[in-house]
Design a protein around this motif. Structure first.
Motif, PDB file in Angstrom:
ATOM      1  N   ILE A 173       0.830  -1.031  -0.078  1.00  0.00           N
ATOM      2  CA  ILE A 173       0.111   0.001  -0.084  1.00  0.00           C
ATOM      3  C   ILE A 173       0.905   1.391   0.173  1.00  0.00           C
TER       4      ILE A 173
ATOM      5  N   CYS B  82     -10.562  -4.043   6.732  1.00  0.00           N
ATOM      6  CA  CYS B  82      -9.014  -4.810   6.838  1.00  0.00           C
ATOM      7  C   CYS B  82      -9.330  -6.057   7.414  1.00  0.00           C
ATOM      8  N   PRO B  83      -9.028  -7.084   7.045  1.00  0.00           N
ATOM      9  CA  PRO B  83      -9.199  -8.515   7.924  1.00  0.00           C
ATOM     10  C   PRO B  83      -8.280  -8.304   8.999  1.00  0.00           C
ATOM     11  N   HIS B  84      -7.255  -7.630   8.715  1.00  0.00           N
ATOM     12  CA  HIS B  84      -6.259  -7.299  10.161  1.00  0.00           C
ATOM     13  C   HIS B  84      -6.577  -6.022  10.842  1.00  0.00           C
TER      14      HIS B  84
ATOM     15  N   LEU C 252      -3.757  -3.101  11.691  1.00  0.00           N
ATOM     16  CA  LEU C 252      -3.929  -1.842  11.004  1.00  0.00           C
ATOM     17  C   LEU C 252      -3.940  -0.502  11.762  1.00  0.00           C
TER      18      LEU C 252
ATOM     19  N   THR D 296       1.172   0.621   7.303  1.00  0.00           N
ATOM     20  CA  THR D 296       0.365  -0.566   7.168  1.00  0.00           C
ATOM     21  C   THR D 296       1.339  -1.920   7.663  1.00  0.00           C
TER      22      THR D 296
ATOM     23  N   CYS E  15      -4.712  -7.353   0.021  1.00  0.00           N
ATOM     24  CA  CYS E  15      -5.861  -7.883  -0.346  1.00  0.00           C
ATOM     25  C   CYS E  15      -6.463  -6.582  -1.250  1.00  0.00           C
TER      26      CYS E  15
ATOM     27  N   ARG F 188      -8.554  -4.437  -0.059  1.00  0.00           N
ATOM     28  CA  ARG F 188     -10.177  -4.208   0.623  1.00  0.00           C
ATOM     29  C   ARG F 188      -9.939  -2.683   1.080  1.00  0.00           C
ATOM     30  N   CYS F 189      -9.134  -2.133   1.777  1.00  0.00           N
ATOM     31  CA  CYS F 189      -9.034  -0.976   2.387  1.00  0.00           C
ATOM     32  C   CYS F 189      -8.942   0.162   1.244  1.00  0.00           C
TER      33      CYS F 189
ATOM     34  N   ARG G  80      -5.230   5.533  -0.363  1.00  0.00           N
ATOM     35  CA  ARG G  80      -4.576   4.378  -0.377  1.00  0.00           C
ATOM     36  C   ARG G  80      -4.541   3.676  -1.754  1.00  0.00           C
TER      37      ARG G  80
HETATM   38  S1  SF4 Z   1      -4.598  -4.239   1.806  1.00  0.00           S
HETATM   39 FE1  SF4 Z   1      -5.449  -2.992   3.192  1.00  0.00          FE
HETATM   40  S2  SF4 Z   1      -7.247  -4.452   3.799  1.00  0.00           S
HETATM   41 FE2  SF4 Z   1      -5.964  -5.740   2.808  1.00  0.00          FE
HETATM   42  S3  SF4 Z   1      -4.562  -6.521   4.608  1.00  0.00           S
HETATM   43 FE3  SF4 Z   1      -3.626  -4.899   3.686  1.00  0.00          FE
HETATM   44  S4  SF4 Z   1      -4.190  -2.981   4.734  1.00  0.00           S
HETATM   45 FE4  SF4 Z   1      -5.579  -4.653   5.128  1.00  0.00          FE
END
Ligand code: SF4
Ligand code: SF4
Length: 305
Positions: A54, A71-73, A77, A84, A91, A93-94, A103
């Protein structure tokens, strides 16, 4: 077993069409992600990691927290934000939920067929200009099987192919890729092994050996050398470079000097990485001309820029 051929996929961080750089004529440039070097002056620090990552644009962020929710984490995060966390799997998603576009996901997986379709859509421009496709990075030989297949299919389509490499590769991988390369752009950074290690993270023995082995194996080979003030512009280093290219690389007569620019600095900020040359001024024109004159004295054809 179905016998179905599964296409290779590769990780790229950029694709540029209609470029007038990195080879002859109008070209499509494919930038592979992942590099074994970490040059202090790297202008594409987002190319270095071998996985998606990111880039964060602080000035756009609204602190809305939508990225944390997605975010799955999430906890990691939240604790690291706006950085990051290392656990990030890229992934994206953010990025999808960030309406402020603060981002950006760098790095995407593509198939050879997908890339080839984009490349071939500009065939008319290559034909009119004597151009083609150039694969660079990052370091393309880290994804040798993918790059080799891509270049082979470009060749089969009658396109001119070029490869840009830092040369830090196993000979097996480099040789595999070179089979389908018309023009090799071979980057050298410093001739002294210890200084090379300080500036890039690795010593230069394998790089110089690969340059010797590659010379004469491709239709055309060009040495490229970044001119970084305070790092590699000393006269003794340029004389070593001149001796090496003129004496140990049969058939290589051209050196392209690439004057330092600081675009890597702002990118490093967005990646939360250190930029060792922060605040360093650009190269003076006279310094580039002195470097050129030294190399010309070895009978080399030298371009600046
Ligand atoms: S890309 Fe974004 S949503 Fe996906 S794991 Fe990394 S910080 Fe989290
Ligand atoms: S979603 Fe985007 S704007 Fe909102 S906090 Fe995250 S980075 Fe900032």
């Amino acid at each position: 077993m179905t016998g179905t051929h599964r296409e290779s996929t590769g990780l790229i961080f950029d694709l540029q069409r209609f470029s007038l750089h990195d080879g002859h004529g109008i070209r499509t440039l494919v930038f592979m992600k992942g590099c074994p070097l970490a040059c202090a002056w790297c202008s594409n620090p987002e190319s270095q990691k071998t996985r998606p990552e990111i880039m964060y644009y602080r000035e756009k962020c609204l602190d809305c927290g939508a990225c944390l929710e997605a975010c799955p984490h999430r906890e990691l995060l939240e604790a690291a934000f706006p950085r990051t966390p290392e656990a990030c799997a890229g992934c994206g998603r953010c990025v999808q939920v960030c309406y402020a576009e603060a981002r950006h996901l760098v790095g995407r997986s593509v198939s050879v067929g997908e890339l080839l379709a984009v490349i071939l859509s500009d065939r008319v421009f290559y034909e009119q200009s004597g151009g083609g496709v150039t694969v660079g990075g990052g370091e393309p030989t880290l994804q040798a099987a993918f790059v080799s297949e891509l270049l082979a299919r470009c060749r089969r389509e009658g396109l001119h192919t070029a490869l840009e490499t830092c040369g830090f590769a196993s000979w097996r991988n480099l040789a595999l890729v070179l089979k389908n390369v018309d023009q090799l752009l071979f980057d050298l950074k410093h001739m002294d092994p210890e200084r090379h290690r300080e500036l890039t993270g690795v010593d230069n023995a394998r790089i110089l050996e690969n340059a010797r082995r590659a010379a004469g194996r491709v239709g055309e080979m060009v040495v490229r050398f970044p001119l970084i003030p305070g790092c590699n512009t000393e006269a003794s280093n340029l004389h070593s470079l001149g001796r090496f290219v003129s004496g140990q690389l049969p058939g290589v007569r051209r050196v392209d000097l690439l004057p330092y620019h600081s675009t890597g600095e702002s990118k490093s900020v967005r990646l939360f990485r250190d930029y060792p040359l922060a605040g360093r001024p650009p190269l003076e024109r006279e310094e580039a001309e002195q470097a050129r004159d030294i190399l010309v004295s070895y009978g080399l054809e030298v371009n600046i820029g």
